[in-house]
Design a protein around this motif. Structure first.
Motif, PDB file in Angstrom:
ATOM      1  N   PHE A  97       8.241   5.242 -16.636  1.00 46.56           N
ATOM      2  CA  PHE A  97       6.997   4.861 -17.286  1.00 46.56           C
ATOM      3  C   PHE A  97       5.868   5.665 -16.653  1.00 46.56           C
ATOM      4  O   PHE A  97       5.785   5.724 -15.420  1.00 46.56           O
ATOM      5  N   PRO A  98       5.037   6.334 -17.413  1.00 44.64           N
ATOM      6  CA  PRO A  98       4.903   6.259 -18.873  1.00 44.64           C
ATOM      7  C   PRO A  98       5.735   7.287 -19.645  1.00 44.64           C
ATOM      8  O   PRO A  98       5.462   7.534 -20.820  1.00 44.64           O
ATOM      9  N   PHE A 149      -2.244   7.656 -22.152  1.00 43.92           N
ATOM     10  CA  PHE A 149      -0.963   8.041 -22.733  1.00 43.92           C
ATOM     11  C   PHE A 149      -1.019   9.360 -23.490  1.00 43.92           C
ATOM     12  O   PHE A 149      -0.023   9.783 -24.058  1.00 43.92           O
TER      13      PHE A 149
END
Length: 228
Positions: A97-98, A149
């Motif tokens: 993650f991410p 993100f």
């Protein structure tokens, strides 16, 4: 760039196994179902995100022991173009993650950019996932272009392609407040505005993932221009 690795017909629907470039020389594989389509027709599309399990995307293809998890194949049988990508799963001692979020975002960008070839309408793409797939579907659907993100895969051919989707359907995703080292961000914590409708389904008798308690006031904070 993508390569067809295998072609078959699964329960009446053509299915391809493809390999596509995500970033640099890194590739992911996916199942792709394209129902029979009339000339010039573009169908709505769904990304089917698999849960944790050794079969990976094979679970949503109906290749696992639980028929109710084969929603990728079922959506294709109902006329959707369906893309079931692999993504980096969290494993003991290995952070994903991410990275897993970036993989799902890259899959959306691939579908949007190849809509014509895939007979898919790039403005009618949705997400569906359960368990780990539900967590990712929720995050990607609600985050949109959130900077935390959108900083990866800048060199990807489709890096400038939007990652917005029309809707998301998630089965037993993480309850509110549940976080871990593997998934330190909960979808509800990143919502600043409702970017698309999300239908979250839970089982009242599920002892593993309890029904979350999201208060009406908190939902309203994310939906300032709507009423319940």
């Amino acid at each position: 760039m993508s390569t067809v690795l295998e072609e078959t017909v699964q329960d009446g629907v053509p299915r391809q196994t493809i390999s596509y470039v995500v970033e640099g020389d890194r590739r992911c594989t996916a199942y792709l179902w394209i129902p029979e389509t009339k000339a010039g027709q573009h169908r709505p599309a769904m990304l089917a995100l698999h849960p944790t399990g050794p079969l990976g995307k094979g679970i949503v293809a109906g290749l696992g022991p639980r028929a109710n998890r084969g929603y990728g194949l079922e959506l294709a049988q109902r006329g959707y173009v369906v893309f079931a990508p692999s993504y980096r799963l969290v494993t003991p001692g290995k952070k994903m993650f991410p990275e897993s979020v970036h993989d799902v975002r890259a899959a959306i960008q691939f579908m949007r950019s190849r809509g014509e070839a895939l007979k898919a309408d790039p403005e009618r793409i949705g997400l569906m996932g359960d368990s780990a797939g539900a967590h990712l579907a929720s995050l990607v659907a609600l985050a949109g272009s959130d900077p935390q993100f959108s900083s990866e895969y800048k060199a990807d051919t489709h890096a400038s392609t939007p990652v917005t989707v029309k809707a998301a359907v998630v089965f037993y995703g993480p309850p509110e407040g549940q976080k871990s080292d593997a998934m330190p961000t909960h979808p509800i914590d990143i919502v600043k505005d409702v970017k698309c409708p999300v239908l979250a389904l839970y089982g009242a008798a599920d002892t593993g993932i309890p029904v979350p308690s999201v208060t009406t006031s908190r939902i309203m904070r994310f939906m300032p221009n709507r009423s319940l």
